[in-house]
Design a protein around this motif. Structure first.
Motif, short mmCIF file in Angstrom:
data_model
loop_
_atom_site.label_atom_id
_atom_site.label_comp_id
_atom_site.label_asym_id
_atom_site.label_seq_id
_atom_site.Cartn_x
_atom_site.Cartn_y
_atom_site.Cartn_z
N ASP A 9 0.84 -1.20 0.00
CA ASP A 9 0.00 0.00 0.00
C ASP A 9 0.87 1.25 0.00
N ASP A 63 3.32 -1.09 3.30
CA ASP A 63 2.94 -2.32 3.99
C ASP A 63 2.27 -3.29 3.02
N HIS A 64 2.37 -4.57 3.36
CA HIS A 64 1.79 -5.60 2.49
C HIS A 64 0.30 -5.38 2.28
N ASP A 65 -0.13 -5.47 1.02
CA ASP A 65 -1.56 -5.35 0.69
C ASP A 65 -2.10 -6.68 0.18
N HIS A 66 -1.46 -7.23 -0.87
CA HIS A 66 -1.87 -8.52 -1.40
C HIS A 66 -0.78 -9.05 -2.33
#
Length: 285
Positions: free
Chosen positions: A213, A217-220
């Motif tokens: 994002d 940070d991890h989104d998918h």
């Protein structure tokens, strides 16, 4: 190719098997390809991630036999010693004052081929923001399909070996991914599955990209699949299931991983069968 390649200088042969290339721009690419083919000795070579793979990868795969690479093309120069010359082709810089290529002990013969060199190794370490030449992951499906077409077989007639060769070539191409661990991975797996259809022995060749994002940070994850289905031959069902991951920038070598996969006894069985269907698709998870 932006900002890294610029016009013509050298391919060097050293001690037996020691070969050095100093890269230039895309002009004269046919000549450069000819020198690289000569350096290969007619055997597979492993290209470094990025520009060299983008420039020569598909062409070399089309004219050289498949299999475990006999030589690896690697950067060398000040701070990057030319080690293991017998199985290396060295990518070297040019002295900005003299125009001479960087030399190491054992390098004897110079053939003019390339001119200037920007440090590919250091550029790789800067992260995705410093790599504008890397394609977006949005282009991944199109580029995988292009690699499959390079095998000169219609999709419906593609055999297992050609699909694997196209996938590993696709795997060498780097994409604009986050500078995070495990952001770019390759998966080889097989087994008897019923993924939304009739049960069939299936080989899945997948590329996984992390998407973050705005805060990093991890989104998918985005996963690109080349799915090969074989029906239900008893010899393939008897293999059971298996999976193996490779991640770029993890300290492991893609060609070594691919060689381990294709040296498994099960691979000899799988490659003897032709898939009844080959499908390329994308999923988000």
């Amino acid at each position: 190719m932006r900002g890294v390649f610029a016009p013509v200088h050298t391919l060097s042969f050293g001690a037996p098997g020691a070969i050095v290339i100093a890269p230039g721009d895309v002009r004269g690419a046919v000549l450069r390809l000819a020198y690289l083919l000569a350096a290969s000795g007619g055997k597979p070579v492993a290209l470094p991630d990025g520009l060299m793979t983008d420039l020569f990868g598909r062409l070399l795969d089309a004219v050289l036999p498949s299999g475990t690479p006999a030589k690896a093309v690697v950067p060398a120069g000040p701070g990057l010693p030319a080690k293991n010359p017998d199985d290396r082709v060295f990518l070297v810089p040019q002295n900005p004052r003299t125009g001479e290529p960087w030399r190491a002990p054992g390098i004897r013969q110079i053939i003019h081929c390339f001119r200037r060199y920007s440090d590919l190794n250091s550029e790789k370490k800067k992260g995705s923001n410093a790599m504008p030449s890397r394609p977006s992951t949005d282009e991944a499906v199109r580029l995988l399909e292009a690699d499959l077409r390079t095998e000169r077989q219609p999709r419906a007639g593609l055999d297992t070996e050609h699909a694997w060769r196209a996938f590993t070539r696709f795997g060498r191409r780097r994409f604009d991914t986050p500078n995070t661990p495990d952001a770019d991975g390759l998966l080889f797996q097989y087994g008897t599955y019923s993924f939304g259809g009739p049960t069939a022995f299936t080989v899945e060749l997948a590329r996984q990209f992390e998407v973050v994002d705005r805060d990093g940070d991890h989104d998918h994850y985005v996963q690109i699949f080349c799915e090969l289905k074989y029906g239900l031959p008893s010899a393939l069902q008897a293999l059971g299931s298996y999976s193996s991951w490779f991640f770029h920038d993890s300290g492991t070598d893609l060609d070594h991983w691919a060689g381990e996969v294709s040296s498994r006894a099960a691979w000899a069985t799988i490659r003897a069968f032709k898939p009844v269907s080959v499908r390329v698709f994308e999923e988000s998870v």
